[in-house]
Design a protein around this motif. Structure first.
Motif, mmCIF file in Angstrom:
data_model
loop_
_atom_site.group_PDB
_atom_site.id
_atom_site.type_symbol
_atom_site.label_atom_id
_atom_site.label_comp_id
_atom_site.label_asym_id
_atom_site.label_seq_id
_atom_site.Cartn_x
_atom_site.Cartn_y
_atom_site.Cartn_z
ATOM 1 N N ARG A 143 0.844 -1.209 0.000
ATOM 2 C CA ARG A 143 0.000 0.000 0.000
ATOM 3 C C ARG A 143 0.873 1.251 0.000
ATOM 4 N N ARG A 144 1.926 1.241 0.779
ATOM 5 C CA ARG A 144 2.825 2.391 0.848
ATOM 6 C C ARG A 144 3.574 2.583 -0.471
ATOM 7 N N LEU A 145 4.014 1.486 -1.072
ATOM 8 C CA LEU A 145 4.712 1.580 -2.366
ATOM 9 C C LEU A 145 3.814 2.197 -3.428
ATOM 10 N N ALA A 146 2.533 1.855 -3.384
ATOM 11 C CA ALA A 146 1.590 2.377 -4.379
ATOM 12 C C ALA A 146 1.394 3.884 -4.243
ATOM 13 N N GLN A 147 1.740 4.445 -3.077
ATOM 14 C CA GLN A 147 1.563 5.882 -2.855
ATOM 15 C C GLN A 147 2.741 6.707 -3.374
ATOM 16 N N LEU A 148 3.818 6.033 -3.750
ATOM 17 C CA LEU A 148 4.989 6.754 -4.248
ATOM 18 C C LEU A 148 4.737 7.272 -5.658
ATOM 19 N N THR A 149 5.282 8.449 -5.946
ATOM 20 C CA THR A 149 5.243 8.941 -7.322
ATOM 21 C C THR A 149 6.245 8.139 -8.158
ATOM 22 N N GLN A 150 6.158 8.283 -9.472
ATOM 23 C CA GLN A 150 7.091 7.566 -10.345
ATOM 24 C C GLN A 150 8.535 7.927 -10.015
ATOM 25 N N ALA A 184 13.776 11.838 1.311
ATOM 26 C CA ALA A 184 13.065 12.117 2.561
ATOM 27 C C ALA A 184 11.588 11.748 2.438
ATOM 28 N N ARG A 185 10.998 12.038 1.281
ATOM 29 C CA ARG A 185 9.589 11.701 1.070
ATOM 30 C C ARG A 185 9.384 10.192 1.019
ATOM 31 N N VAL A 186 10.337 9.501 0.402
ATOM 32 C CA VAL A 186 10.258 8.037 0.341
ATOM 33 C C VAL A 186 10.298 7.453 1.751
ATOM 34 N N MET A 187 11.210 7.925 2.569
ATOM 35 C CA MET A 187 11.329 7.431 3.946
ATOM 36 C C MET A 187 10.038 7.678 4.715
ATOM 37 N N GLU A 188 9.464 8.872 4.526
ATOM 38 C CA GLU A 188 8.227 9.213 5.238
ATOM 39 C C GLU A 188 7.065 8.334 4.777
ATOM 40 N N LYS A 189 6.896 8.212 3.467
ATOM 41 C CA LYS A 189 5.771 7.438 2.943
ATOM 42 C C LYS A 189 5.889 5.951 3.274
#
Length: 211
Positions: A143-150, A184-189
């Motif tokens: 679910r978290r991976l799906a929230q990442l942008t390309q 930083a956004r990746v770590m947070e998401k």
């Protein structure tokens, strides 16, 4: 012997055509604090089966109609993950061993002791809790991976490969500062507090994605 308590939603499903044995097992398990549902045939269990069941199965190898082994194979086709303990007579041991090779947890030979049965039940329920926890973790990671942008996913993939920020910037043709922002956004998401935790989350989710 007092076994460790099961989780509230865990149920032990007994499937055996021998009424006396079913009643004896129900009494033993309920007196040790377990929730139990007994069925006289494999077909009766399949009538109530769904993929959300939790707990474990205590399954007789040899029954009229669909045998225990045939039920086990059918549950495998339905991707059932409930641990299975086979009850077997002496002549059925080779069949039970065959079931172990196909994923059953164990088998117990008649006549068996209360202590041995309770020990296997405790082992099965602990295994099922652990597997369910892993599946929840895998689903959360997916679910978290799906929230990442390309772009964030591209940065993540390079992080997993062990690339440093400068190397990631060179590969993607962006500035190091932009890489730091994406990182930083990746770590947070992903809900990760360290690089090691991030890698662990992603790697643990990969087998689930391949299933």
């Amino acid at each position: 012997m007092n076994a460790l308590p099961a989780e509230p939603d865990q149920i032990i499903y007994i499937i055996d055509d021998d009424e006396a044995l079913r009643d004896s097992l129900v009494w033993l398990l309920e007196s040790n604090g377990y929730k139990v549902l007994a069925h006289e045939s494999a077909e009766a269990f399949l009538d109530v089966y769904n993929e959300d069941l939790t707990g474990c199965l205590v399954l007789d190898v040899r029954m009229p109609g669909m045998s225990g082994l045939e039920l086990f194979e059918e549950l495998g086709r339905r991707r059932c993950t409930l641990p299975v303990i086979f009850i077997t007579g002496h002549g059925d041991v080779p069949m039970a061993v065959s079931a172990l090779k196909k994923g059953a947890v164990d088998f117990i030979e008649k006549p068996f002791s209360d202590r041995d049965m309770l020990g296997l039940i405790e082992q099965c329920l602990a295994t099922e809790r652990e597997h369910r926890g892993k599946r929840r973790q895998e689903a959360d990671t997916a679910r978290r991976l799906a929230q990442l942008t390309q772009r964030e996913r591209e940065v993540l993939d390079l992080i997993i490969l062990g690339k440093l920020n400068k190397q990631i910037a060179d590969v993607l043709g962006i500035s190091i500062k932009t890489v730091e922002v994406h990182r930083a956004r990746v770590m947070e998401k992903m809900g990760a507090h360290s690089l090691a935790e991030l890698v662990q989350h992603v790697v643990s989710a990969e087998p689930a994605a391949q299933r």
